[in-house]
Design a protein around this motif. Structure first.
Motif: not given
Length: 219
Positions: A27-40
Motif C-alpha cells: 500500500l505504501s508503494a501505491i501511494y508513493a507513486k501518486r503525483s497529486d500528493l506532495s513530495f514530502e
C-alpha cells in the motif's frame, strides 16, 4: 506439549506477520507513486514502507530454520543436528545484514551488504528449487512437500525480482524531490512501482500456494 505443535505455531506466526507486513509495504508503494500528493507526503509514506518492510524480511529470514525444525518433528524428513546449526547461523547472519542495511541506508556499506543479501537469496533459492525437483522426481519426499520446497525456492526469486524492479524508482523519485516533478520522472516512478507490485503479487501467490500445500496436502 509436542514440539511439532510449538514449531507449527511459530511457523504460522511468521507467515501471518510476513504477509501482513508485506501488504503494508504494498500500500505504501501505491501511494508513493501518486503525483497529486506532495513530495514530502510521498517521501514520508515511502519511508514508513521501508520501516514496515523490516518485519517481512525478518520473517523471511526466520521461516527457513523454523520450517526445518517442523519438518523434522513431523517426521517428513530426518534432519541431522549440524544442519539445524547451519540453518540458524544463516538466518541470524541474514538478520544481521538486514539490520546493518537499515542502519546504514544511503552509505556504501549498505549497498555492498544489499549485494551480498541479493546473491545469498539467489543461492538459497536455487538450492531449494534443486532439492525440491530432485525429491519430487525420485519420490524421496511426499510430492506435496517436494512442491512446497520448490515454491519456497521460487519465493527467493520473487524477493530478488522485487529488489530489481524497485531500484529504478530511487533516482527519478529523488529528482522529483530536488528538482521538481516532470511527466518523464513521474512516468519512471510509476513504471518502477508497477513492476515492483507485479513481483510482490507473485510473492503473495507463491505464499498462498505454499500455505495451501502445507494445509491440504493434495498430492
Amino acid at each position: 506439549m509436542e514440539s511439532y505443535l510449538l514449531w507449527g505455531y511459530f511457523h504460522i506466526l511468521l507467515f501471518v506477520f510476513w504477509l501482513g507486513g508485506d501488504i503494508g509495504v504494498f500500500l505504501s508503494a501505491i501511494y508513493a507513486k501518486r503525483s497529486d500528493l506532495s513530495f514530502e507526503t510521498r517521501a514520508t509514506i515511502m519511508q514508513l514502507g521501508l520501516v514496515i518492510d523490516f518485519l517481512p524480511r525478518l520473517c523471511f529470514a526466520l521461516i527457513f530454520p523454523v520450517g526445518l525444525h517442523l519438518t523434522n518433528d513431523l517426521g517428513l524428513l530426518k534432519i541431522n543436528p549440524p544442519y539445524f546449526f547451519l540453518a540458524w547461523f544463516i538466518s541470524f547472519s541474514w538478520i544481521l545484514i538486514i539490520i546493518l542495511i537499515g542502519k546504514n541506508e544511503g552509505k556504501p556499506i549498505a549497498e555492498n551488504l544489499s549485494k551480498i543479501q541479493f546473491w545469498m537469496e539467489g543461492l538459497l533459492g536455487t538450492f531449494l528449487v534443486f532439492v525440491g525437483i530432485m525429491s519430487y522426481s525420485n519420490e524421496f519426499l511426499e510430492r506435496w512437500f517436494s512442491l512446497k520446497i520448490i515454491l519456497f525456492g521460487l519465493v527467493f526469486y520473487a524477493a530478488m525480482a522485487i529488489d530489481i524492479c524497485f531500484r529504478p524508482f530511487i533516482k527519478p523519485f529523488m529528482e522529483i524531490g530536488t528538482e521538481g516533478s516532470t511527466p518523464e520522472r513521474e512516468a519512471a516512478v510509476s513504471l518502477a512501482i508497477n513492476k515492483t507490485l507485479i513481483a510482490v503479487f507473485t510473492l503473495y501467490v507463491l505464499i498462498a500456494l505454499i500455505a495451501f500445500l502445507g494445509k491440504v496436502k493434495p498430492l
